[in-house]
Design a protein around this motif. Sequence first.
Motif, PDB file in Angstrom:
ATOM      1  N   ARG A 175      42.896  27.989  42.329  1.00 30.39           N
ATOM      2  CA  ARG A 175      43.367  26.938  41.266  1.00 30.39           C
ATOM      3  C   ARG A 175      43.959  27.538  39.904  1.00 30.39           C
ATOM      4  O   ARG A 175      44.765  27.241  39.264  1.00 30.39           O
ATOM      5  CB  ARG A 175      42.071  26.257  40.793  1.00 30.39           C
ATOM      6  N   TYR A 176      43.405  28.869  39.538  1.00 30.79           N
ATOM      7  CA  TYR A 176      43.919  29.601  38.337  1.00 30.79           C
ATOM      8  C   TYR A 176      45.373  29.981  38.826  1.00 30.79           C
ATOM      9  O   TYR A 176      46.225  30.011  37.869  1.00 30.79           O
ATOM     10  CB  TYR A 176      43.001  30.945  37.939  1.00 30.79           C
ATOM     11  N   LEU A 177      45.833  30.265  40.102  1.00 29.17           N
ATOM     12  CA  LEU A 177      46.949  30.834  40.476  1.00 29.17           C
ATOM     13  C   LEU A 177      47.901  29.587  40.458  1.00 29.17           C
ATOM     14  O   LEU A 177      49.089  29.819  40.737  1.00 29.17           O
ATOM     15  CB  LEU A 177      46.869  31.578  41.579  1.00 29.17           C
ATOM     16  N   GLY A 178      47.525  28.406  40.562  1.00 27.79           N
ATOM     17  CA  GLY A 178      48.205  27.076  40.885  1.00 27.79           C
ATOM     18  C   GLY A 178      48.671  27.021  42.315  1.00 27.79           C
ATOM     19  O   GLY A 178      49.761  26.831  42.751  1.00 27.79           O
ATOM     20  N   ALA A 179      47.951  27.563  43.256  1.00 27.50           N
ATOM     21  CA  ALA A 179      48.286  27.380  44.622  1.00 27.50           C
ATOM     22  C   ALA A 179      48.385  25.875  45.129  1.00 27.50           C
ATOM     23  O   ALA A 179      47.558  25.304  44.697  1.00 27.50           O
ATOM     24  CB  ALA A 179      47.142  27.960  45.598  1.00 27.50           C
ATOM     25  N   PRO A 180      49.475  25.584  45.700  1.00 24.61           N
ATOM     26  CA  PRO A 180      49.770  24.070  46.300  1.00 24.61           C
ATOM     27  C   PRO A 180      48.581  23.672  47.143  1.00 24.61           C
ATOM     28  O   PRO A 180      48.452  22.400  47.338  1.00 24.61           O
ATOM     29  CB  PRO A 180      51.025  24.422  46.715  1.00 24.61           C
ATOM     30  N   ALA A 181      47.930  24.403  47.827  1.00 21.36           N
ATOM     31  CA  ALA A 181      47.098  24.095  49.080  1.00 21.36           C
ATOM     32  C   ALA A 181      45.949  25.032  49.498  1.00 21.36           C
ATOM     33  O   ALA A 181      46.435  26.287  48.983  1.00 21.36           O
ATOM     34  CB  ALA A 181      47.962  23.832  50.176  1.00 21.36           C
ATOM     35  N   PRO A 182      44.950  24.720  49.904  1.00 18.11           N
ATOM     36  CA  PRO A 182      43.908  25.861  50.116  1.00 18.11           C
ATOM     37  C   PRO A 182      44.542  26.907  51.429  1.00 18.11           C
ATOM     38  O   PRO A 182      45.357  26.635  52.078  1.00 18.11           O
ATOM     39  CB  PRO A 182      42.774  25.293  50.974  1.00 18.11           C
ATOM     40  N   ALA A 183      44.050  28.073  51.240  1.00 20.83           N
ATOM     41  CA  ALA A 183      44.423  28.976  52.327  1.00 20.83           C
ATOM     42  C   ALA A 183      43.191  29.604  52.519  1.00 20.83           C
ATOM     43  O   ALA A 183      42.541  30.430  51.688  1.00 20.83           O
ATOM     44  CB  ALA A 183      45.455  29.904  51.696  1.00 20.83           C
ATOM     45  N   ALA A 184      42.729  29.887  53.548  1.00 14.63           N
ATOM     46  CA  ALA A 184      41.518  30.652  54.293  1.00 14.63           C
ATOM     47  C   ALA A 184      41.722  31.746  54.677  1.00 14.63           C
ATOM     48  O   ALA A 184      42.833  32.340  55.201  1.00 14.63           O
ATOM     49  CB  ALA A 184      40.858  29.536  55.370  1.00 14.63           C
ATOM     50  N   MET A 185      41.062  32.867  53.995  1.00 15.36           N
ATOM     51  CA  MET A 185      41.028  34.375  54.330  1.00 15.36           C
ATOM     52  C   MET A 185      40.856  34.485  55.790  1.00 15.36           C
ATOM     53  O   MET A 185      41.411  35.356  56.326  1.00 15.36           O
ATOM     54  CB  MET A 185      40.293  35.192  53.562  1.00 15.36           C
ATOM     55  N   SER A 186      39.870  33.677  56.463  1.00 20.26           N
ATOM     56  CA  SER A 186      39.582  33.846  57.744  1.00 20.26           C
ATOM     57  C   SER A 186      41.074  33.772  58.787  1.00 20.26           C
ATOM     58  O   SER A 186      41.011  34.154  59.783  1.00 20.26           O
ATOM     59  CB  SER A 186      38.547  32.912  58.300  1.00 20.26           C
ATOM     60  N   ALA A 187      41.835  32.730  58.318  1.00 24.50           N
ATOM     61  CA  ALA A 187      42.887  32.338  59.304  1.00 24.50           C
ATOM     62  C   ALA A 187      43.779  33.865  58.876  1.00 24.50           C
ATOM     63  O   ALA A 187      44.678  33.888  59.709  1.00 24.50           O
ATOM     64  CB  ALA A 187      43.649  31.216  58.703  1.00 24.50           C
ATOM     65  N   LEU A 188      43.965  34.277  57.684  1.00 23.03           N
ATOM     66  CA  LEU A 188      44.797  35.255  57.443  1.00 23.03           C
ATOM     67  C   LEU A 188      44.504  36.694  58.392  1.00 23.03           C
ATOM     68  O   LEU A 188      45.086  37.236  59.046  1.00 23.03           O
ATOM     69  CB  LEU A 188      44.809  35.920  56.185  1.00 23.03           C
ATOM     70  N   ILE A 189      42.979  36.529  58.468  1.00 26.95           N
ATOM     71  CA  ILE A 189      42.238  37.951  59.283  1.00 26.95           C
ATOM     72  C   ILE A 189      42.777  37.725  60.844  1.00 26.95           C
ATOM     73  O   ILE A 189      43.142  38.540  61.632  1.00 26.95           O
ATOM     74  CB  ILE A 189      40.905  38.009  58.981  1.00 26.95           C
TER      75      ILE A 189
END
Length: 361
Positions: A175-189
């Motif tokens: 939210r501080y970075l102004g992300a347009p949508a959630p992003a899960a680190m588990s999906a990144l991994i």
Amino acid sequence: MADQPRTGFPIGRPDTEAQAPQEPSQTTQRSSSPGGFPGMTPAANQTAVRSAAAPAHANVPAPAPIPRHAPPPSTPAAAARPEKSRRNGGDSLWERVRFEVTDAITSGALSERLIRGCAAVEAPITTGRRVVVLGTAGGAGTTTVTAVLAKLLGSIRQEPIMALDATDQAGDLLRYLGAPAPAAMSALIRNFQTRPVRSLPEATTNAAACGNQVFAADRHDVPAVADSPINPREWTDVSSTLSRFMAVTLVDAGNAPLSRHAAALLETAHAVVLVTPPGDHAPAKLASIQATLTGAFPQVQQLEVTVRSRDSQERRLADRVLPFDRHLAGGGALQLSRLGSRTRIAATEIAGMALLAANRA
């Protein structure tokens, strides 16, 4: 050749077309009567139709013409919007005047500090640097420091920056970075484990793009329990993969510097930023944490940063101190243009020190 029907934005004046239906003469003689265009007088037949519609004996004065560029009555005053942006800014009017006067009296010393800080942020690096942000106490401001560093590094260096919220409980970094949508680190991994990553788009497939080449992900899908550390082996694979494409990877590790969770994150870090609250922040506890980190991770360079709160009355710039800022305290998406002047200088210097410490590792 027959006229083709027009599409797109209406060309008529909204104040006249919305009040009266379109007359037949306007549709049949559109090519010869440009009455719908602003600044043009209506055709003669249109004027005659309007005159015939009114009774001859009605001696009623014509209504005052509506100014063409006046806002509609329901439109709020435009002057209120700049006032709102000024209230959300990091500096009040008095603080801006004080900064300009101080900078002029000191022959541009404050501006010179900003220039030196930017030069440190632009220092060349060999491979992707990994910086972990740890808090020595609850509410110290690790998420704020991580977001500010990510935004500054991305805007000044113009290189890909990754910011990860790796806290035990999902915080507000995206939210501080102004992300347009959630992003899960588990999906990144999972993406790194199941398919080869050969380019930046493939590395950021499951990350949120936050502008200025800043990407982010968090652990919002992890249950909020006290003991949920990141798997050290998985984190090693993720951090090494990110370093191939990201100039700097910033990790918000929360406020548990001596936990197994922090140990897994520090295993592959180049530098750690220890965030302390203002005032009396238990120097003995801080010294104990620093000694423990030095013994367990001697390769990790340490940088201590203090984040001032609203209660602090100290206004002068100090090394490794992030002053209180109304824009940062608002809790919304971070915009560098709204940071206070002293906050911008201090944050740029801290970013340069963190990168310098990571380069020494």
